[in-house]
Design an enzyme around this catalytic site. Structure first.
Site, PDB file in Angstrom:
ATOM      1  N   ARG A 229       3.980  -0.371  -4.728  1.00  0.00           N
ATOM      2  CA  ARG A 229       3.699  -0.863  -3.374  1.00  0.00           C
ATOM      3  C   ARG A 229       2.385  -1.641  -3.289  1.00  0.00           C
ATOM      4  NH1 ARG A 229       6.861   1.649   0.373  1.00  0.00           N
ATOM      5  NH2 ARG A 229       5.421   1.075   2.021  1.00  0.00           N
TER       6      ARG A 229
ATOM      7  N   HIS B  84      18.227 -37.280  -6.022  1.00  0.00           N
ATOM      8  CA  HIS B  84      17.516 -37.609  -4.780  1.00  0.00           C
ATOM      9  C   HIS B  84      16.023 -37.285  -4.885  1.00  0.00           C
ATOM     10  CE1 HIS B  84      21.302 -38.510  -2.871  1.00  0.00           C
ATOM     11  NE2 HIS B  84      21.783 -37.362  -3.341  1.00  0.00           N
TER      12      HIS B  84
ATOM     13  N   GLU C 114      17.476 -17.931  -7.566  1.00  0.00           N
ATOM     14  CA  GLU C 114      17.115 -16.583  -7.983  1.00  0.00           C
ATOM     15  C   GLU C 114      16.521 -16.581  -9.397  1.00  0.00           C
ATOM     16  OE1 GLU C 114      16.574 -13.989  -6.516  1.00  0.00           O
ATOM     17  OE2 GLU C 114      16.703 -12.373  -7.965  1.00  0.00           O
TER      18      GLU C 114
ATOM     19  N   CYS D  56       0.834  -1.195   0.000  1.00  0.00           N
ATOM     20  CA  CYS D  56       0.000   0.000   0.000  1.00  0.00           C
ATOM     21  C   CYS D  56       0.876   1.255   0.000  1.00  0.00           C
ATOM     22  CB  CYS D  56      -0.939   0.101   1.192  1.00  0.00           C
ATOM     23  SG  CYS D  56      -2.027  -1.315   1.354  1.00  0.00           S
TER      24      CYS D  56
ATOM     25  N   TRP E  34      -2.712  -2.903  -1.654  1.00  0.00           N
ATOM     26  CA  TRP E  34      -2.394  -4.316  -1.799  1.00  0.00           C
ATOM     27  C   TRP E  34      -3.222  -5.002  -0.717  1.00  0.00           C
ATOM     28  CZ3 TRP E  34      -0.312  -8.214   1.284  1.00  0.00           C
ATOM     29  CH2 TRP E  34       0.147  -9.358   0.605  1.00  0.00           C
TER      30      TRP E  34
ATOM     31  N   LYS F 154       6.001  -4.482  -3.987  1.00  0.00           N
ATOM     32  CA  LYS F 154       7.449  -4.297  -3.868  1.00  0.00           C
ATOM     33  C   LYS F 154       7.929  -4.420  -2.433  1.00  0.00           C
ATOM     34  CE  LYS F 154      11.482  -3.235  -5.468  1.00  0.00           C
ATOM     35  NZ  LYS F 154      12.151  -4.366  -6.139  1.00  0.00           N
TER      36      LYS F 154
HETATM   37  O1  M6R Z   1      12.923  -5.129   0.305  1.00  0.00           O
HETATM   38  P1  M6R Z   1      13.471  -6.500   0.599  1.00  0.00           P
HETATM   39  O2  M6R Z   1      14.785  -6.750  -0.050  1.00  0.00           O
HETATM   40  O3  M6R Z   1      13.492  -6.823   2.065  1.00  0.00           O
HETATM   41  O4  M6R Z   1      12.419  -7.490  -0.078  1.00  0.00           O
HETATM   42  C1  M6R Z   1      12.555  -8.866   0.053  1.00  0.00           C
HETATM   43  C2  M6R Z   1      11.632  -9.609  -0.881  1.00  0.00           C
HETATM   44  O5  M6R Z   1      10.299  -9.254  -0.642  1.00  0.00           O
HETATM   45  C3  M6R Z   1      11.955  -9.337  -2.359  1.00  0.00           C
HETATM   46  O6  M6R Z   1      13.275  -9.654  -2.674  1.00  0.00           O
HETATM   47  C4  M6R Z   1      11.019 -10.139  -3.281  1.00  0.00           C
HETATM   48  O7  M6R Z   1      11.260 -11.502  -3.135  1.00  0.00           O
HETATM   49  C5  M6R Z   1      11.183  -9.694  -4.729  1.00  0.00           C
HETATM   50  N1  M6R Z   1       9.888  -9.559  -5.335  1.00  0.00           N
HETATM   51  C6  M6R Z   1      11.981 -10.652  -5.541  1.00  0.00           C
HETATM   52  O8  M6R Z   1      12.122 -10.240  -6.856  1.00  0.00           O
END
Ligand code: M6R
Length: 619
Positions: free
Chosen positions: A27, A514, A491, A2, A74, A614
């Site tokens: 956000r 495994h 990643e 938000c 959000w 985000k």
């Molecule tokens: O702001 P932060 O680095 O703490 O955020 C962590 C995760 O929420 C963030 O990396 C999220 O996984 C991304 N969407 C990944 O691309």
């Protein structure tokens, strides 16, 4: 989670709020709304859907007024809908509130308020706030807000308007970010700096349990108790152009292409004459010298940066290190004490799980170092020391440039600790610094092969889509790697799944036998990171095992590797030759781009993927 904006001044509030919300849409983007005062009249417009739905509505019937609050949501409590969108009002529709966070005791408060005669129309937790303020309102909105705040449990940043007091906005925060933008004859409230940068670079960062009263003429900050607090006005160093797409189709693509420059800037700032400098760091070297173990705690992409760091810290600095996701760390009983250095990694510096983990680590006596991007964020402020990655604003929900910048800081920190602890010979230290210095140019060279509008990865993405349709949507991705590139497998998979909604898993290649090998037939596309390294031969064996079962292989290999071509791989991605330790910085770039192009091929909203936001400020 938000975004909040507030404006008071002479401009058309509608325009300022829409512009601000567009900068905060990262956000949350499932609904948006504004409340604007024009004299003693309050207009409320809120709409389910992206901000453009609200903008279309407002532009077709503009609202007058130079004071207002806005919100981009959000959803946590209550599905995205017009009714659940913010702002929320009291019974008499005199008070409007926008909120970021979660009111944990809202049900209890709501039941009491209902018994007292208040009428609720939404399913949100937020709606209790305007009703509580209404209950306490006796002609002074600030006082009523203060009384209401005393009853709230949970997290919040709020902005409040009362139509009988059309000369002020009240803002308050507890564990959700809120800043004040200080202008001339106008003032602003926002969840984050980009929302106000078109108008001012002067910012007051509100602390927890602070409340700000904004008028046209000025800003007064108080504790929730009412005691005035003297606040410093900080000057934001970066420019609004950094928060714009600058000709790129998406923020994600722009941010991927910024990585060479960011790595170069990090080296310019941190490396002088072979010496590593962390100017802003308040933790002294004698504390680092005493450290017996390191715990790295983070979420999502930042967690993957932490996993990579474990390989370097243990190899070079010889400090035992473990890595936890923040949400797990805080609910188990981690062995953390005065001799533990806890490193919290967070781009936003506001991730609720990581903030909670930080507090838990401090309670247990650890020294807490954070690696953050957003200056002045909660995690940065509450740590014993912070190292900023200075990657500039990252707007795309999928994190890219923050990841490589976090890795770069970890390399420097590792070398610094290794030197302090005397676990590295000078010759090796100097060799690694020399090799590390080459990386920004190698990244630029690599990126120059992927022109934004045509590149081989876009062609692979096209092929994948064709194949996916042919296989009746049964195709998915596996990412395999070993050693220091294993976190890149995680990643790569995270990037792909979060923006293309295609199932993707990352695995240490040695684990295939495994279990996961049972998944291999002609459906999966398997990205095998097989660069020149000490585990190259083992990766080749994995490739053969997959080929034997008809899997489609994309190999990531080192330029000039002829052997890989003999293994019947389907697609090849090459990266420049580099010391294995630093290879994650190069390997991840094509993985980011591959995810981007797959999502683009499927026509998805890359910068704002579904269900995500985000900055995750709820636990
Ligand atoms: O702001 P932060 O680095 O703490 O955020 C962590 C995760 O929420 C963030 O990396 C999220 O996984 C991304 N969407 C990944 O691309």
């Amino acid at each position: 989670m938000c975004g909040i904006v507030g404006y008071i001044g002479e401009r058309k509030a509608q325009d300022v709020l829409l512009k601000g919300l567009s900068r905060l849409e990262y956000r949350g983007y499932d609904s948006a709304g504004v409340a604007i005062l024009h004299g003693h009249k309050m207009d409320l417009v809120k709409k389910r859907g992206k901000l453009k739905v609200l903008a279309e509505e407002l532009n077709s019937g503009p609202i007058p007024g130079a004071i207002g609050i806005g919100h981009t949501r959000w959803a946590t409590h209550g599905a995205p809908s017009d009714v659940n969108a913010h702002p929320h009002l009291d019974c008499k529709r005199r008070i409007a509130v926008v909120h970021n966070g979660i009111i944990e005791n809202y049900l209890e408060l709501k039941n009491t308020l209902i018994k007292e005669g208040h009428k609720f129309i939404s399913e949100t937790d937020t709606e209790v706030i305007p009703h509580l303020i209404e209950k306490f309102y006796k002609g002074n909105i600030e006082e009523a807000v203060r009384k209401a705040l005393k009853l709230l449990k949970g997290t919040y940043a709020i902005a409040v308007l009362h139509k009988d007091e059309p000369d002020k906005i009240i803002g308050a925060r507890c564990d959700s970010p809120l800043i004040v933008g200080v202008g001339k004859g106008e003032n602003f409230l926002a969840s984050d700096v980009p929302a106000i940068l078109d108008y001012t670079k002067d910012v007051i960062y509100l602390e927890n349990h602070e409340l700000a009263v904004l008028t046209k003429a000025g800003v007064v900050v108080k504790e929730h108790s009412g005691r005035r607090v003297a606040k410093k006005v900080a000057r934001v160093k970066w420019d609004i152009s950094q928060a714009e797409k600058s000709g790129y189709r998406h923020f994600m693509l722009k941010e991927i292409f910024e990585q060479g420059d960011i790595l170069e800037a990090i080296q310019t700032e941190r490396l002088r004459d072979g010496r590593i400098r962390f100017q802003e760091l308040a933790i002294r070297d004698n504390i680092f010298k005493r450290v017996k173990r390191i715990a790295i705690v983070a979420c999502g992409t930042a967690y993957h940066a932490g996993l990579t760091a474990k390989y370097m810290l243990e190899e070079l600095a010889k400090i035992p290190c473990w890595v936890d996701t923040s949400s797990e760390f805080r609910y188990r009983d981690p062995i953390v004490d005065k001799e533990t250095l806890v490193i919290i990694v967070s781009q936003s510096g506001e991730t609720a799980d990581s903030l909670a983990a930080l507090r838990e680590a401090k309670k247990r006596g650890a020294t807490v170092l954070s690696i953050c991007n957003v200056v002045g964020s909660s995690i940065a402020r509450e740590s014993d020391g912070v190292i900023y990655i200075h990657a500039g604003p990252e707007i795309a929900v999928a994190s890219t440039k923050a990841y490589t910048a976090q890795l770069a800081i970890f390399y420097l920190l590792t070398l610094h600790l290794a030197k302090l602890k005397n676990t590295i010979k000078t010759a090796r230290y100097n060799m690694l610094i020399r090799e590390f210095r080459r990386v920004p140019n190698l990244v630029k060279e690599l990126l120059s092969e992927y022109k934004p509008d045509y590149n081989p990865l876009a062609a692979y993405a096209q092929e994948f889509k064709r194949y996916y349709n042919e296989k009746h949507n049964k195709s998915f991705f596996l990412y395999l790697a070993r050693n220091i590139n294993y976190p890149n497998a995680l990643e790569g998979a995270l990037k792909l799944k979060e923006i293309s909604y295609i199932s993707a898993e990352g695995y240490p290649a040695g684990e295939m036998k495994h279990g996961p090998i049972a998944l291999i037939d002609e459906n999966p596309w398997v990205v095998c990171i097989a660069i020149a390294s000490k585990t190259y031969d083992k990766m080749i064996s994995n490739i053969q095992e997959i080929k034997a079962r008809n899997g489609i292989i994309i190999a990531v290999a080192t330029e000039g590797d002829k052997e890989i071509l003999h293994h019947n791989i389907n697609y090849l991605i090459e990266i420049p030759k580099v010391e294995e330790l630093f290879s994650p910085l190069l390997v991840v770039i094509p993985l980011q781009l591959l995810a981007y192009y797959v999502a683009r091929e499927f026509g998805y909203d890359i910068d704002q993927p579904r269900n995500l936001a985000k900055s995750v400020t709820v636990e």
